[in-house]
Design an enzyme around this catalytic site. Structure first.
Site, PDB file in Angstrom:
ATOM      1  N   ASP A  15      -3.269   5.127 -12.637  1.00  0.00           N
ATOM      2  CA  ASP A  15      -2.638   3.834 -11.928  1.00  0.00           C
ATOM      3  C   ASP A  15      -1.354   4.214 -11.818  1.00  0.00           C
ATOM      4  OD1 ASP A  15      -2.305   1.603 -10.494  1.00  0.00           O
ATOM      5  OD2 ASP A  15      -2.000   0.295 -12.104  1.00  0.00           O
ATOM      6  N   TYR A  47       4.234   1.551  -6.662  1.00  0.00           N
ATOM      7  CA  TYR A  47       3.867   2.355  -5.606  1.00  0.00           C
ATOM      8  C   TYR A  47       3.932   1.603  -4.228  1.00  0.00           C
ATOM      9  CZ  TYR A  47       1.899   6.513  -8.062  1.00  0.00           C
ATOM     10  OH  TYR A  47       1.817   7.628  -8.874  1.00  0.00           O
ATOM     11  N   GLY A  48       3.934   0.174  -4.257  1.00  0.00           N
ATOM     12  CA  GLY A  48       3.451  -0.521  -3.082  1.00  0.00           C
ATOM     13  C   GLY A  48       4.761  -0.132  -2.082  1.00  0.00           C
ATOM     14  N   CYS A  79      -6.421   2.595  -8.412  1.00  0.00           N
ATOM     15  CA  CYS A  79      -5.073   2.158  -7.944  1.00  0.00           C
ATOM     16  C   CYS A  79      -5.457   2.243  -6.200  1.00  0.00           C
ATOM     17  CB  CYS A  79      -3.860   2.860  -8.059  1.00  0.00           C
ATOM     18  SG  CYS A  79      -2.301   2.594  -6.993  1.00  0.00           S
ATOM     19  N   CYS A 194      -5.327  -5.151  -5.495  1.00  0.00           N
ATOM     20  CA  CYS A 194      -4.411  -4.200  -6.258  1.00  0.00           C
ATOM     21  C   CYS A 194      -4.789  -4.439  -7.715  1.00  0.00           C
ATOM     22  CB  CYS A 194      -3.080  -4.950  -6.024  1.00  0.00           C
ATOM     23  SG  CYS A 194      -1.874  -4.309  -7.397  1.00  0.00           S
ATOM     24  N   THR A 195      -4.805  -3.270  -8.416  1.00  0.00           N
ATOM     25  CA  THR A 195      -5.690  -3.648  -9.826  1.00  0.00           C
ATOM     26  C   THR A 195      -4.791  -4.325 -10.906  1.00  0.00           C
ATOM     27  OG1 THR A 195      -4.675  -1.199 -10.369  1.00  0.00           O
ATOM     28  CG2 THR A 195      -7.260  -1.421  -9.530  1.00  0.00           C
ATOM     29  N   HIS A 196      -3.495  -4.418 -10.334  1.00  0.00           N
ATOM     30  CA  HIS A 196      -2.836  -5.530 -11.370  1.00  0.00           C
ATOM     31  C   HIS A 196      -3.085  -7.040 -11.344  1.00  0.00           C
ATOM     32  CE1 HIS A 196      -0.037  -1.752 -11.644  1.00  0.00           C
ATOM     33  NE2 HIS A 196       0.661  -2.572 -12.357  1.00  0.00           N
TER      34      HIS A 196
HETATM   35  N1  DGL Z   1      -2.070  -1.085  -8.894  1.00  0.00           N
HETATM   36  C1  DGL Z   1      -1.745  -0.686  -7.639  1.00  0.00           C
HETATM   37  C2  DGL Z   1      -2.705  -0.949  -6.863  1.00  0.00           C
HETATM   38  O1  DGL Z   1      -4.028  -1.048  -7.134  1.00  0.00           O
HETATM   39  C3  DGL Z   1      -0.428  -1.012  -7.270  1.00  0.00           C
HETATM   40  C4  DGL Z   1       0.721  -1.388  -8.024  1.00  0.00           C
HETATM   41  C5  DGL Z   1       2.059  -0.776  -7.450  1.00  0.00           C
HETATM   42  O2  DGL Z   1       2.639  -1.255  -6.535  1.00  0.00           O
HETATM   43  O3  DGL Z   1       2.315   0.397  -7.863  1.00  0.00           O
HETATM   44  O4  DGL Z   1      -2.706  -0.917  -5.619  1.00  0.00           O
END
Ligand code: DGL
Length: 274
Positions: A15, A47-48, A79, A194-196
């Site tokens: 991730d 990453y978003g 992710c 989003c996995t967060h």
């Molecule tokens: N955990 C990531 C997802 O599932 C995104 C988090 C980020 O913005 O980096 O999309």
């Protein structure tokens, strides 16, 4: 699938940050005999907001190094932002590796909704992806799908899980657009794409204007991983194996403590962040 006579190779979970831990905890339940390597590209987090071309390149370069260094049995790309962008490229670039992906759970949401109003809560990157639009067209054409790209929630989830304060007002401002009323019907499912976000699920439930199903795909991803990763008869989890790699090479104290809580040592080595 059963395999015998081999040391079980580890499974790599990837991730941008600590969101993939929501998938790791489910994967461990179903694959207790496997060691896990958790990789957080924290040097690239979040990453978003990245442009697609440089992020794709970053992910492909990083995986060339990760696969050569750790030789995992399989990779769970935990992710959505990474997989909806680079999943196809990864499979193409590394055809011998098994990649288990994470994509917005639009299909199960469309199957379950009663009101026909579904929202997808994700990063700005994931809501922009052609991949996400294709999922809606293929599986949810009959639903009204609201895409909500949140600038801040991934950071808030990281703060929250590290024990830092996160204000209710700030969280509510991010999730409020998910709640739609249309022709007497209301949104009844919000896809956590989003996995967060599952780390904040209890806060979401408490703040939601009305009750909805918050769809967390972690268990389904783990089941898919179990299907693809052979079960080795008699193999046991390698003692003290599981570890985490941070591309920054320097996770802070609260991150280290969090990793410990998940039973992950911090690897001394770091892969090069581009
Ligand atoms: N955990 C990531 C997802 O599932 C995104 C988090 C980020 O913005 O980096 O999309």
């Amino acid at each position: 699938m059963t395999q015998t006579g081999h040391e079980p190779k580890p499974v790599l979970v990837f991730d941008s940050g600590i969101g993939g831990l929501t998938v790791l905890r489910e994967a461990r339940v179903l694959m207790p005999e496997r060691g896990f390597i958790y990789v957080a590209d924290d040097a690239g987090f979040p990453y978003g907001g990245w442009e697609e071309a440089p992020l794709r390149k970053r992910i492909l370069d990083l995986f060339a190094e990760l696969l050569a260094t750790y030789e995992p049995e399989a990779v769970i790309v935990a992710c959505n932002t990474a997989f909806t962008l680079a999943g196809t490229d990864l499979r193409h670039a590394f055809p011998d590796m098994r990649f288990i992906g994470t994509v917005p759970a639009i299909k199960p949401a469309a199957e379950r909704t009663r009101s026909g109003l579904v929202s997808v809560l994700a990063t700005p990157g994931t809501v922009k992806r052609a991949y996400t639009r294709d999922l809606i067209q293929s599986f949810a054409a009959k639903c009204h799908v609201r895409l909500v790209g949140s600038e801040n929630l991934a950071r808030m989830a990281e703060a929250y899980i590290r024990g830092e304060p996160v204000s209710d007002e700030a969280v509510l401002a991010e999730i409020a657009p998910c709640f739609v009323e249309k022709d007497g019907a209301r949104t009844d499912i919000v896809v956590l794409a989003c996995t967060h976000y599952p780390f904040l699920a209890n806060v979401f439930r408490r703040l939601a204007p009305w009750p909805v199903d918050w769809l967390d795909p972690a268990e389904a991803i783990a089941r898919q991983a179990r299907r693809l990763v052979p079960l080795i008869e008699g193999a046991e989890h390698p003692q003290g194996f599981d570890f985490a790699v941070f591309t920054s090479g320097k996770p802070d104290f609260s991150t280290r403590r969090l990793m410990q809580g998940f039973g992950l040592d911090i690897a001394d080595t770091s892969v090069k962040a581009v």
